[in-house]
Design a protein around this motif. Structure first.
Motif, mmCIF file in Angstrom:
data_model
loop_
_atom_site.group_PDB
_atom_site.id
_atom_site.type_symbol
_atom_site.label_atom_id
_atom_site.label_comp_id
_atom_site.label_asym_id
_atom_site.label_seq_id
_atom_site.Cartn_x
_atom_site.Cartn_y
_atom_site.Cartn_z
ATOM 1 N N GLY A 3 0.814 -1.212 0.000
ATOM 2 C CA GLY A 3 0.000 0.000 0.000
ATOM 3 C C GLY A 3 0.844 1.257 0.000
ATOM 4 N N ARG A 263 -9.127 -8.972 2.456
ATOM 5 C CA ARG A 263 -9.551 -7.954 1.494
ATOM 6 C C ARG A 263 -8.544 -6.807 1.442
ATOM 7 N NH1 ARG A 263 -15.689 -6.077 1.573
ATOM 8 N NH2 ARG A 263 -15.792 -8.280 0.977
ATOM 9 N N GLN A 266 -5.384 -7.952 -0.336
ATOM 10 C CA GLN A 266 -5.570 -8.039 -1.782
ATOM 11 C C GLN A 266 -5.546 -6.659 -2.427
ATOM 12 O OE1 GLN A 266 -9.290 -10.220 -1.891
ATOM 13 N NE2 GLN A 266 -8.252 -12.182 -2.211
ATOM 14 N N CYS A 267 -6.181 -5.698 -1.767
ATOM 15 C CA CYS A 267 -6.205 -4.327 -2.279
ATOM 16 C C CYS A 267 -4.802 -3.739 -2.301
ATOM 17 C CB CYS A 267 -7.134 -3.471 -1.419
ATOM 18 S SG CYS A 267 -7.255 -1.748 -1.958
#
Length: 357
Positions: A3, A263, A266-267
């Protein structure tokens, strides 16, 4: 950490497309220092034990070039085509000979020598963000070549030397926006030596504390105001140093120790996968997009800011996803397969051969 990489790549894109957004994130060039830091941490995790077990410097560097070159050369071809088209249509100040010389150096992954073009042009004029790849590979070589000597005390000395160079760069260039051109070339060494080897040090001494998804998200979110905050020229060097020396290492350490839900992972993984493609090709794609829009359709994208900036960001993100899936990953798999087939000798096998001789 995926991220962090993804947001940093988008921040660099926004910085270079600032006219399309009607403004820019004032400190987003510091994303490069974050890239260096994360690179040191991630590469240490992936290769330190393998290097200690005998992976040769040559093999390690070939693996690094395979990772970086496919998207870099694609961006170079797109950028060179833009320079050539501009020359043909009389909208470029650069000579055909200069473009040819710069292209030869670019294909070899080498900086364009000073004087090939007039003015203080980027080390890599066809893909100007690639200046950081040059410094990245330099740090990669130093890391792999000196790994046997990298006891904690040695590594801390290298980070300390990097800190001295970093502080010098910040005050010499009134901030850390240095390294992209020959006039600020020396400033790139402090940036990469400090941040990359600090990343290695963070790998050696990870946090024992464990965070959750909220901590990981907060690390990513905090980057936005850091990149966006306006800083006066009088305090620019101090601000940049504080962010690079204290804030980025803290965020990287927390992010490395935090694990969110599936989730979230994965993002963030998707952001990380697209980050290098965005970084490597956005500059020439921006050139072509703005030129075609104005010359072919008679539309000045700057007049449509910030909507045009958002549209370009979405377009480049989708392009990056497609390039990663259908170009970069397949090409790297082929190159890595051929590299494996060559069976380059590792350091241990070379040592054994020398002993027998």
């Amino acid at each position: 950490m995926d991220g962090l990489r993804g947001i940093a790549a988008l921040a660099v894109l926004q910085f270079h497309a600032q006219n399309l957004f009607g403004g820019h994130l004032r400190s987003s060039y510091l994303a490069v220092d974050l890239f260096f830091l994360l690179s040191g941490l991630v590469l240490s995790h992936a290769y330190e034990e393998r290097l200690k077990r005998g992976m040769s410097v040559r093999r390690f560097m070939l693996i690094r070039i395979v990772r970086l070159y496919p998207l870099y050369i694609l961006g170079t071809l797109v950028g060179a085509a833009f320079f050539l088209a501009s020359h043909v249509f009389g909208t470029s100040e650069y000579s055909l000979v200069g473009i040819a010389i710069a292209f030869v150096f670019a294909v070899l992954f080498m900086p364009t020598p000073a004087g090939v073009f007039s003015g203080d042009i980027s080390l890599y004029p066809f893909v100007y963000p690639a200046w950081s790849l040059f410094f990245e590979l330099t740090a990669n070589y130093l890391y792999s070549a000196t790994l046997p000597a990298q006891a904690t005390r040695f590594l801390m000395s290298v980070v300390g030397l990097g800190a001295v160079l970093l502080i010098w760069s910040a005050f010499q260039f009134e901030g850390l926006d240095a390294g992209i051109s020959w006039s600020g070339f020396s400033g790139g060494f402090g940036r990469v030596i400090f941040s990359f080897f600090l990343g290695v040090l963070l790998f050696r001494f990870p946090l024992t504390w464990r965070g959750n998804g909220l901590h990981a998200v907060l690390c990513v979110v905090v980057l936005i105001p850091i990149f966006a905050v306006p800083v006066s020229k009088d305090y620019r060097a101090i601000f940049d140093l504080a962010v690079v020396i204290f804030v980025f290492p803290t965020l990287a350490a927390i992010a490395a120790a935090s694990e969110g839900s599936l989730r979230f992972r994965q993002c963030f993984a998707l952001l990380g996968k697209c980050s290098y493609a965005i970084y490597a090709v956005h500059a020439p794609v921006l050139w072509w997009t703005t030129r075609v829009s104005s010359r072919v359709f008679g539309v000045q994208l700057t007049d449509l800011a910030p909507a045009s900036g958002v549209a370009v960001l979405v377009m480049l993100s989708l392009l990056a996803f497609a390039l990663d899936r259908y170009y970069d990953s397949p090409v790297r798999r082929i190159l890595m397969r051929r590299l494996s087939d060559r069976k380059l000798p590792d350091q241990n096998s070379v040592s054994r051969s020398s002993a027998k001789a």
